[in-house]
Design a protein around this motif. Sequence first.
Motif, PDB file in Angstrom:
ATOM      1  N   ILE A 134       0.839  -1.203   0.000  1.00 46.55           N
ATOM      2  CA  ILE A 134       0.000   0.000   0.000  1.00 46.55           C
ATOM      3  C   ILE A 134       0.870   1.248   0.000  1.00 46.55           C
ATOM      4  CG2 ILE A 134      -1.649   1.339   1.369  1.00 46.55           C
ATOM      5  CD1 ILE A 134      -2.781  -1.353   2.361  1.00 46.55           C
ATOM      6  N   ILE A 135       1.902   1.260   0.830  1.00 47.81           N
ATOM      7  CA  ILE A 135       2.772   2.437   0.907  1.00 47.81           C
ATOM      8  C   ILE A 135       3.494   2.649  -0.419  1.00 47.81           C
ATOM      9  CG2 ILE A 135       4.840   3.372   2.018  1.00 47.81           C
ATOM     10  CD1 ILE A 135       3.900   1.970   4.606  1.00 47.81           C
ATOM     11  N   ALA A 136       3.956   1.560  -1.049  1.00 52.34           N
ATOM     12  CA  ALA A 136       4.686   1.684  -2.312  1.00 52.34           C
ATOM     13  C   ALA A 136       3.795   2.219  -3.425  1.00 52.34           C
ATOM     14  CB  ALA A 136       5.279   0.332  -2.711  1.00 52.34           C
ATOM     15  N   VAL A 137       2.573   1.695  -3.533  1.00 49.90           N
ATOM     16  CA  VAL A 137       1.697   2.190  -4.594  1.00 49.90           C
ATOM     17  C   VAL A 137       1.244   3.609  -4.287  1.00 49.90           C
ATOM     18  CG1 VAL A 137      -0.611   1.513  -3.775  1.00 49.90           C
ATOM     19  CG2 VAL A 137      -0.081   1.438  -6.206  1.00 49.90           C
ATOM     20  N   ALA A 138       1.145   3.930  -3.006  1.00 50.21           N
ATOM     21  CA  ALA A 138       0.839   5.312  -2.635  1.00 50.21           C
ATOM     22  C   ALA A 138       1.938   6.234  -3.140  1.00 50.21           C
ATOM     23  CB  ALA A 138       0.696   5.431  -1.114  1.00 50.21           C
ATOM     24  N   ALA A 139       3.204   5.827  -2.939  1.00 44.10           N
ATOM     25  CA  ALA A 139       4.328   6.644  -3.398  1.00 44.10           C
ATOM     26  C   ALA A 139       4.304   6.817  -4.914  1.00 44.10           C
ATOM     27  CB  ALA A 139       5.647   6.006  -2.967  1.00 44.10           C
ATOM     28  N   GLY A 140       4.041   5.707  -5.638  1.00 45.85           N
ATOM     29  CA  GLY A 140       3.989   5.807  -7.102  1.00 45.85           C
ATOM     30  C   GLY A 140       2.869   6.695  -7.586  1.00 45.85           C
ATOM     31  N   THR A 141       1.711   6.573  -6.953  1.00 44.87           N
ATOM     32  CA  THR A 141       0.567   7.401  -7.346  1.00 44.87           C
ATOM     33  C   THR A 141       0.790   8.849  -6.957  1.00 44.87           C
ATOM     34  OG1 THR A 141      -0.849   5.479  -6.955  1.00 44.87           O
ATOM     35  CG2 THR A 141      -1.941   7.604  -7.194  1.00 44.87           C
ATOM     36  N   ILE A 142       1.374   9.059  -5.774  1.00 40.92           N
ATOM     37  CA  ILE A 142       1.690  10.417  -5.323  1.00 40.92           C
ATOM     38  C   ILE A 142       2.669  11.079  -6.291  1.00 40.92           C
ATOM     39  CG2 ILE A 142       2.949  11.673  -3.512  1.00 40.92           C
ATOM     40  CD1 ILE A 142       1.676   9.483  -1.570  1.00 40.92           C
ATOM     41  N   GLY A 143       3.651  10.286  -6.776  1.00 39.12           N
ATOM     42  CA  GLY A 143       4.588  10.831  -7.750  1.00 39.12           C
ATOM     43  C   GLY A 143       3.890  11.286  -9.010  1.00 39.12           C
ATOM     44  N   ALA A 144       2.969  10.455  -9.513  1.00 39.11           N
ATOM     45  CA  ALA A 144       2.226  10.817 -10.724  1.00 39.11           C
ATOM     46  C   ALA A 144       1.395  12.078 -10.495  1.00 39.11           C
ATOM     47  CB  ALA A 144       1.311   9.656 -11.133  1.00 39.11           C
ATOM     48  N   ILE A 145       0.764  12.175  -9.329  1.00 42.75           N
ATOM     49  CA  ILE A 145      -0.033  13.363  -9.011  1.00 42.75           C
ATOM     50  C   ILE A 145       0.864  14.600  -8.958  1.00 42.75           C
ATOM     51  CG2 ILE A 145      -1.463  14.456  -7.235  1.00 42.75           C
ATOM     52  CD1 ILE A 145      -2.383  11.629  -6.429  1.00 42.75           C
ATOM     53  N   GLY A 146       2.042  14.437  -8.338  1.00 36.45           N
ATOM     54  CA  GLY A 146       2.965  15.565  -8.240  1.00 36.45           C
ATOM     55  C   GLY A 146       3.461  16.027  -9.597  1.00 36.45           C
ATOM     56  N   PHE A 147       3.808  15.061 -10.464  1.00 31.68           N
ATOM     57  CA  PHE A 147       4.230  15.434 -11.814  1.00 31.68           C
ATOM     58  C   PHE A 147       3.126  16.203 -12.533  1.00 31.68           C
ATOM     59  CE2 PHE A 147       6.949  11.371 -11.628  1.00 31.68           C
ATOM     60  CZ  PHE A 147       8.028  12.071 -11.090  1.00 31.68           C
ATOM     61  N   LEU A 148       1.881  15.763 -12.327  1.00 32.65           N
ATOM     62  CA  LEU A 148       0.756  16.458 -12.946  1.00 32.65           C
ATOM     63  C   LEU A 148       0.661  17.898 -12.455  1.00 32.65           C
ATOM     64  CD1 LEU A 148      -2.128  16.578 -14.398  1.00 32.65           C
ATOM     65  CD2 LEU A 148      -2.963  16.340 -12.082  1.00 32.65           C
ATOM     66  N   GLY A 149       0.814  18.095 -11.129  1.00 33.69           N
ATOM     67  CA  GLY A 149       0.724  19.443 -10.589  1.00 33.69           C
ATOM     68  C   GLY A 149       1.734  20.375 -11.231  1.00 33.69           C
ATOM     69  N   LEU A 150       2.968  19.894 -11.403  1.00 38.74           N
ATOM     70  CA  LEU A 150       4.011  20.706 -12.019  1.00 38.74           C
ATOM     71  C   LEU A 150       3.697  20.991 -13.484  1.00 38.74           C
ATOM     72  CD1 LEU A 150       7.110  18.825 -10.550  1.00 38.74           C
ATOM     73  CD2 LEU A 150       6.236  21.049  -9.831  1.00 38.74           C
ATOM     74  N   GLN A 151       3.319  19.931 -14.217  1.00 37.48           N
ATOM     75  CA  GLN A 151       3.086  20.099 -15.640  1.00 37.48           C
ATOM     76  C   GLN A 151       1.817  20.889 -15.916  1.00 37.48           C
ATOM     77  OE1 GLN A 151       2.469  16.498 -18.038  1.00 37.48           O
ATOM     78  NE2 GLN A 151       3.863  17.356 -19.529  1.00 37.48           N
ATOM     79  N   GLY A 152       0.751  20.600 -15.174  1.00 43.69           N
ATOM     80  CA  GLY A 152      -0.509  21.298 -15.383  1.00 43.69           C
ATOM     81  C   GLY A 152      -0.384  22.782 -15.147  1.00 43.69           C
ATOM     82  N   ALA A 153       0.315  23.172 -14.067  1.00 42.55           N
ATOM     83  CA  ALA A 153       0.480  24.594 -13.762  1.00 42.55           C
ATOM     84  C   ALA A 153       1.290  25.297 -14.840  1.00 42.55           C
ATOM     85  CB  ALA A 153       1.149  24.755 -12.397  1.00 42.55           C
ATOM     86  N   TYR A 154       2.335  24.631 -15.340  1.00 41.00           N
ATOM     87  CA  TYR A 154       3.137  25.252 -16.401  1.00 41.00           C
ATOM     88  C   TYR A 154       2.326  25.373 -17.690  1.00 41.00           C
ATOM     89  CZ  TYR A 154       6.981  26.426 -19.474  1.00 41.00           C
ATOM     90  OH  TYR A 154       7.780  27.078 -20.379  1.00 41.00           O
ATOM     91  N   ALA A 155       1.558  24.341 -18.013  1.00 39.05           N
ATOM     92  CA  ALA A 155       0.723  24.397 -19.220  1.00 39.05           C
ATOM     93  C   ALA A 155      -0.313  25.509 -19.108  1.00 39.05           C
ATOM     94  CB  ALA A 155       0.033  23.047 -19.431  1.00 39.05           C
ATOM     95  N   PHE A 156      -0.867  25.689 -17.930  1.00 39.50           N
ATOM     96  CA  PHE A 156      -1.865  26.748 -17.713  1.00 39.50           C
ATOM     97  C   PHE A 156      -1.226  28.118 -17.926  1.00 39.50           C
ATOM     98  CE2 PHE A 156      -5.193  28.990 -15.232  1.00 39.50           C
ATOM     99  CZ  PHE A 156      -6.299  28.395 -15.813  1.00 39.50           C
TER     100      PHE A 156
END
Length: 521
Positions: free
Chosen positions: A208-230
């Motif tokens: 659970i912790i490992a998949v949380a980390a992987g999903t959290i990473g994907a969410i974080g990458f989205l935050g960075l990319q989405g804000a720059y695209a905006f």
Amino acid sequence: MKKKYYTEEYLGTGTQWGPFAISGGFLLLFLLLAFFTPDFASEAVSASFDFSAKYFGLFWQLLMLATLIVSLILMFSRYGRVRLGNKEEPQYGNFRWVAMILTTLLAAGGVFWAASEPIQHYMDTPPLFNSEGMSEWERVVPGLSQAFFHWGFSAWAVLGTVATIVIMYAHYHKGMPLKPRTMLYPLLGDKVFKRFNFWGVLADVTSIIAVAAGTIGAIGFLGLQGAYAFEDIFGVESTLFTQIAFIVILVVIATISAITGVDRGIQILSRFNVSFAVILMIIILIVGPTMFILDAFVAAEAFQLQNYLMMSLTRGDEVWLAWWTVFFWGWFIGFGPMMAIFISRISRGRTIRELVVAVAIMAPIVSNFWFATIGGTGIWFEIQNPESISVPLAEVGQEAAVASILEQLPLGSLLAFGFLIVTVIFVATTTDSMSYASAVAVTGNDEPSTYVRVFWALLFGAIAIALITIGEGSGDSIGMLQNFIVVTAVPVSLLLLPPVWDSVKVAKRLAEEQGIKKKDD
């Protein structure tokens, strides 16, 4: 009648509060440490990353390659005809099934890394290949093939082949709980399903912790990319606030999808997103450098296949390996148990051959073509107009790559807006899928409580915000996300080793039961 594994002595039928409290408590504790002692959290994660990359990198490389080889052997052998899930017909049609598979890993970073990784390998040829005296085209092929390798056959195989076979057999054929600890049954027997069995709880919690980390990473990458695209589309400056705003939007979508359930939420989002992504890819293929993309895809795919063993087992430049191959392998391994649970849930009635073809062959080829289209276009523009992609990449970061590529294409603003939508929905689907799998892991059945699913989705988003906030202070948000992902994969990699040989035993047993193989044959 319930099997003994669902009695009070074993796991019961409801939420197992021990694993739930330990895994959720660990993540909540990290969340508090990240907000109140960011320097300590940052140093602890970085030190743990160095240890993981140094002492587990080689093991991960061997594990990934072995998983792929065994899955291909099963596919090509007569065991490929074995039908899984104790069901005669598939639960979902081919497109719906493959769409749900594709949106999990490709969504986790397919837009973010498809633009940035190929151009980085083009500018700085991977150390395995000598770039001295290379022409521009000769640098394109190994650079693009390295990105193909990281998002290709081994990456997908570890997510949904041998571990999925073991879990589907255990749960749907033998009535064992749909949990990560089930992969330890061949080694530990029934006792692994005891309510407070140490190894069983450890398997569930670390997964659970490992998949949380992987999903959290994907969410974080989205935050960075989405804000720059905006910022690129609407002129609103990319700040920590806008990055957090995009994460909040994502988590809201994932939460709504979680409430509607797998048969509606995840399925609808995945079908829409795959269709929309294909449309965007076709448009770029038409208005972009069409022949360059096609030539690069074919040449890089051939180059990858020719050098696959070397790329899988190369050692030497430990710094480069830690930042690239070991990071990706840790990320995908961390997703492994939960992806196996999720793919098990949607793959009832499929044969082993269908499973391996879809997960370990079709999905990687689609991923590679996506990378060739997005990343190959970026390389072509860099060749035609030097520094047009590499300078924004160096000055702003990897989140700038997509915008830099799209703004040079006809209909660039429209395409950029389309990619913004695709990115948000892609990662929302991953978040929902993995919150579902995490909920399954603490309940043991494939219809977990909606409230538990929503809890995981909200927690994933909160920790992603915390990591980006820490990274903002240190100036390296991406590095912080990567370090956190790799650290959590260490115990999970040990859990994914037994299915490499147990899957063969399971396939043999099912082949005998289904009349594909005689017992004395």
